[in-house]
Design an enzyme around this catalytic site. Structure first.
Site, PDB file in Angstrom:
ATOM      1  N   GLY A  21       0.844  -1.196   0.000  1.00 35.65           N
ATOM      2  CA  GLY A  21       0.000   0.000   0.000  1.00 35.65           C
ATOM      3  C   GLY A  21       0.873   1.236   0.000  1.00 35.65           C
ATOM      4  O   GLY A  21       2.102   1.149  -0.128  1.00 35.65           O
ATOM      5  N   GLU A  94       9.854  -3.009   4.539  1.00 40.43           N
ATOM      6  CA  GLU A  94      10.395  -2.050   3.549  1.00 40.43           C
ATOM      7  C   GLU A  94      10.997  -2.803   2.359  1.00 40.43           C
ATOM      8  O   GLU A  94      12.072  -2.457   1.850  1.00 40.43           O
ATOM      9  CB  GLU A  94      11.455  -1.135   4.198  1.00 40.43           C
ATOM     10  N   GLN A  96      10.433  -2.877  -0.682  1.00 39.76           N
ATOM     11  CA  GLN A  96      10.633  -2.171  -1.966  1.00 39.76           C
ATOM     12  C   GLN A  96      12.087  -1.744  -2.164  1.00 39.76           C
ATOM     13  O   GLN A  96      12.527  -1.542  -3.296  1.00 39.76           O
ATOM     14  CB  GLN A  96       9.701  -0.959  -2.078  1.00 39.76           C
TER      15      GLN A  96
END
Ligand code: ZN
Length: 206
Positions: A21, A94, A96
């Site tokens: 998200g 985290e 990403q």
């Protein structure tokens, strides 16, 4: 609310869960909730995060409401495989910011019977799919997309808007004064306004 398909039984293989998200959507809180439940079930839990995430505390993942859990900072996703024998549930926060090899690492863990829970931003501030997250969405068993609230109109926020004060670097973590969650419409309007401003300042400089 996500409920575990198994928690103490012994399924044939592990699986991958993704929590994704925008910023401020509660991804880390949801990751911590699931990991704490696994701990209550006496499972051995570990959390990995990219070592560049050093906001607030080393060796802990800290969510915006100060809920925290201990975590190991690593440089490359392959380091997760080094200690996998000791754990049953592996959290990644985290995600990403990890390298693309994280996709293969998570699949290997799942094949070896691990429950893998990955939390990360699905889009960067430009609205583009971020790092290994899109590929992880494709190969995971369970996906939870969480939403923040758009402070401009009260709709569900899907985008992370970078405010004027933020430096021009993708690798900036979710500080409240640098980013804000926005719904699709308010994110798009702000982008158009910025484009207009940029073209006016270009015209002025000619
Ligand atoms: Zn809005």
């Amino acid at each position: 609310m996500f409920l575990e398909p198994y928690i103490t039984q012994d399924p044939k293989s592990g699986w991958i869960e993704i929590i994704c998200g925008s910023m401020f959507s509660g991804k880390t809180e949801e990751l911590i909730r699931r990991l704490k439940r696994a701990k209550i079930a006496n499972q051995k839990v570990v959390i990995f995060k990219p070592s560049l995430d050093t906001r607030y505390a080393d060796e802990a993942i800290v969510s915006h409401d100060n809920n925290f859990i201990h975590a190991i900072g690593i440089q490359h996703s392959s380091a997760i495989l080094d200690s996998l024998e000791d754990y049953e549930v592996i959290g990644v926060d985290e995600a990403q910011f990890f390298d693309l090899e994280l996709v293969a690492v998570c699949q290997e863990l799942a094949l070896k019977g691990k429950r893998v829970i990955v939390a990360g931003l699905d889009m960067d501030y430009l609205g583009k799919p971020f790092g290994p997250i899109p590929a992880l969405l494709a190969v995971s068993e369970y996906i939870t997309k969480v939403h923040a609230i758009c402070p401009h109109c009260g709709s569900l926020a899907t985008h992370s808007y970078r405010t004027e004060q933020a430096p021009s670097d993708l690798v900036v973590l979710g500080e409240k004064d640098l980013y804000e969650p926005r719904c699709r419409s308010c994110y798009s309007k702000a982008g158009q306004l910025k484009l207009k401003k940029d073209s006016i300042s270009k015209e002025e400089s000619v």
